[in-house]
Design an enzyme around this catalytic site. Structure first.
Site, PDB file in Angstrom:
ATOM      1  N   ARG A   1       0.979  -1.425  -0.097  1.00  0.00           N
ATOM      2  CA  ARG A   1       0.114   0.087  -0.054  1.00  0.00           C
ATOM      3  C   ARG A   1       0.892   1.274   0.002  1.00  0.00           C
ATOM      4  O   ARG A   1       1.125   1.965  -1.094  1.00  0.00           O
ATOM      5  CB  ARG A   1      -0.807   0.152   1.284  1.00  0.00           C
ATOM      6  CG  ARG A   1      -2.215   1.013   1.147  1.00  0.00           C
ATOM      7  CD  ARG A   1      -1.822   2.308   1.692  1.00  0.00           C
ATOM      8  NE  ARG A   1      -1.186   2.416   2.956  1.00  0.00           N
ATOM      9  CZ  ARG A   1      -0.466   3.418   3.393  1.00  0.00           C
ATOM     10  NH1 ARG A   1      -0.543   4.691   2.694  1.00  0.00           N
ATOM     11  NH2 ARG A   1      -0.164   3.528   4.623  1.00  0.00           N
ATOM     12  N   ASP A   2       1.471   1.491   1.066  1.00  0.00           N
ATOM     13  CA  ASP A   2       2.324   2.802   1.297  1.00  0.00           C
ATOM     14  C   ASP A   2       3.409   2.799   0.152  1.00  0.00           C
ATOM     15  O   ASP A   2       3.571   3.756  -0.436  1.00  0.00           O
ATOM     16  CB  ASP A   2       2.981   2.813   2.600  1.00  0.00           C
ATOM     17  CG  ASP A   2       3.056   4.370   3.090  1.00  0.00           C
ATOM     18  OD1 ASP A   2       3.128   5.157   2.262  1.00  0.00           O
ATOM     19  OD2 ASP A   2       3.055   4.452   4.246  1.00  0.00           O
TER      20      ASP A   2
ATOM     21  N   HIS B   1       5.332   4.477  12.689  1.00  0.00           N
ATOM     22  CA  HIS B   1       5.189   4.473  11.588  1.00  0.00           C
ATOM     23  C   HIS B   1       6.234   5.338  10.849  1.00  0.00           C
ATOM     24  O   HIS B   1       5.971   6.700  10.768  1.00  0.00           O
ATOM     25  CB  HIS B   1       3.831   4.658  10.733  1.00  0.00           C
ATOM     26  CG  HIS B   1       3.755   4.765   9.393  1.00  0.00           C
ATOM     27  ND1 HIS B   1       2.845   3.772   8.632  1.00  0.00           N
ATOM     28  CD2 HIS B   1       4.066   5.639   8.339  1.00  0.00           C
ATOM     29  CE1 HIS B   1       2.893   4.122   7.286  1.00  0.00           C
ATOM     30  NE2 HIS B   1       3.483   5.204   7.180  1.00  0.00           N
TER      31      HIS B   1
ATOM     32  N   HIS C   1       8.882   6.931   8.228  1.00  0.00           N
ATOM     33  CA  HIS C   1       9.359   6.913   6.846  1.00  0.00           C
ATOM     34  C   HIS C   1      11.124   7.443   7.171  1.00  0.00           C
ATOM     35  O   HIS C   1      11.374   7.932   7.921  1.00  0.00           O
ATOM     36  CB  HIS C   1       8.892   8.020   5.968  1.00  0.00           C
ATOM     37  CG  HIS C   1       7.421   7.590   5.663  1.00  0.00           C
ATOM     38  ND1 HIS C   1       7.226   7.010   4.432  1.00  0.00           N
ATOM     39  CD2 HIS C   1       6.152   7.465   5.965  1.00  0.00           C
ATOM     40  CE1 HIS C   1       6.036   6.700   3.920  1.00  0.00           C
ATOM     41  NE2 HIS C   1       5.224   7.061   5.282  1.00  0.00           N
TER      42      HIS C   1
ATOM     43  N   CYS D   1       4.143   9.218   0.466  1.00  0.00           N
ATOM     44  CA  CYS D   1       2.709   9.476   0.243  1.00  0.00           C
ATOM     45  C   CYS D   1       2.857  10.592  -0.888  1.00  0.00           C
ATOM     46  O   CYS D   1       3.448  11.552  -0.931  1.00  0.00           O
ATOM     47  CB  CYS D   1       2.473  10.293   1.655  1.00  0.00           C
ATOM     48  SG  CYS D   1       0.823  10.952   1.548  1.00  0.00           S
TER      49      CYS D   1
ATOM     50  N   ASN E   1       9.111   4.038   3.335  1.00  0.00           N
ATOM     51  CA  ASN E   1       9.092   3.709   4.893  1.00  0.00           C
ATOM     52  C   ASN E   1      10.407   2.722   5.295  1.00  0.00           C
ATOM     53  O   ASN E   1      11.091   2.681   4.307  1.00  0.00           O
ATOM     54  CB  ASN E   1       8.067   2.511   5.431  1.00  0.00           C
ATOM     55  CG  ASN E   1       6.571   3.168   4.586  1.00  0.00           C
ATOM     56  OD1 ASN E   1       6.272   2.987   3.546  1.00  0.00           O
ATOM     57  ND2 ASN E   1       5.899   3.591   5.673  1.00  0.00           N
TER      58      ASN E   1
END
Ligand code: HMG
Ligand code: MG
Length: 307
Positions: free
Chosen positions: A16-17, A208, A210, A241, A250
């Protein structure tokens, strides 16, 4: 100092990310193989995709097809990002059993990301979380920009605490604190956790990071020292993002698995098989992924094959 945890949960966000922020739209078949390879490597929570506007994030447009084709491993969680009730409907239709809603600690980022103020987004999530919980789903809440905003700069940790409080009041099971643009440093991690840990349980908070400025592994280690044990990461260090200019991937799952295992902390993940999963995406993208441990591991494999 709190004793380091003996086991850590790595919540994989690569599909996803990671894939939401690359120029290419990766085919459904490749995404399915990627997710299945991650599960085969022992990853126990994999964020598969997002039910968001295809105009906003075209790379996530076929998330429903990914879920439909996926062969699920027993014991593995496959959450999806959902911004509103329409997203929840689509997620339910695709057989999703766990969702994540997402807001931020800074207004400008939230407006750019989901076209709502923070308060509006909480109201938008109310029926989403209610319906999901009634249906027995687990719900995660994300707070972006906890350590800095690409538009507003510094973010007050008290704001992070307020938004976290609002998400738990809605009924989410877990809140993930996002360093969306990878600016955090270990002392800041201490600062945010000092404020949050008296109020929220470590079992319900994830971090979370990055890795835009190379501080993510140091931040994870600092969070471990605070007893934290749920971390988001992406295979190969894929990620970013679309609404956070300049933000890169990430923290790489490989980099954490290597560091954690070497420190005697279990993750349940087989590094060699994880490298296979990342290699599959790397081959599709045709360029090296940023994880240093992935690079080192592949170099070792080449040396072993041709000593
Ligand atoms: P909006 O414009 O306010 O909403 O967008 P709207 O209701 O006016 O709808 C706009 C269009 O989107 C319409 O289509 C809707 O049908 C459609 P049109 O009529 O223009 O053709 N739409 C949808 N389509 C599919 N699924 C839906 C959906 N809802 C509306 N669920 C909205 C609001 C939230 C929809 C939009 O801004 C959006 O989709 N944003 C996506 C943002 C996003 O995915 N960002 C990246 C993920 S967050 C992140 O990466 C941070 C994180 O990793 C943590 C961290 O690092 O900090 C989690
Ligand atoms: Mg992110």
């Amino acid at each position: 100092m709190t004793r380091l945890p003996s086991r850590v949960t790595l919540y994989e966000v690569g599909p996803r990310d990671g894939l939401q922020n690359i120029d290419t739209s990766v085919e459904v078949e490749v995404k399915v193989r990627f997710v299945e390879a991650l599960a085969a490597a022992g990853v126990s929570a994999i964020e598969v995709g997002a039910f968001v506007s295809a105009k906003a994030v075209p790379q996530m447009a076929e998330t429903d097809a990914v879920y439909t084709r996926l062969r699920r491993h027993a014991g593995v969680r496959y959450p999806a990002l959902v911004p509103n009730e329409r997203g929840l409907d689509a997620a339910l239709a695709a057989g999703v059993q766990e969702i994540a809603v997402f807001t931020a600690a800074s207004e400008t980022f939230n407006r750019r990301n989901i076209n709502a103020s923070i308060a509006e987004s909480i109201e938008r999530f109310r029926p989403v979380v209610h319906r999901a919980r009634e249906g027995g789903m687990r719900v995660r809440g994300y707070v972006s920009t906890c350590f800095g905003c690409p538009y507003e700069g510094a973010v007050d940790p008290k704001r992070v605490r307020e938004v976290t409080r609002d998400l738990f009041a809605l009924g989410v099971h877990e809140v993930s604190l996002g360093d969306t643009i990878g600016v955090a440093v270990p002392t800041q991690v201490d600062g945010v956790l000092e404020l949050l840990l008296p109020e929220f349980d470590r079992d319900m908070l994830a971090l979370h990071f990055h890795d835009t400025r190379g501080t993510a592994v140091a931040n994870v280690v600092q969070a471990l020292r605070n007893g934290m044990h749920i971390f988001d990461s992406s295979a190969g260090g894929l990620g970013g993002c679309p609404y956070a200019p300049g933000a890169t991937g990430n923290v790489a799952t490989e980099d954490l698995v290597y560091a954690l295992h070497s420190m005697g902390i279990e993750t349940g993940i087989d590094l060699d098989r994880l490298v296979d999963a990342s290699s599959l995406v790397e081959a599709r993208l045709g360029e090296p992924l940023p994880s240093r441990v992935l690079r080192a591991h592949l170099a070792e494999r080449r040396r072993a094959a041709d000593p």
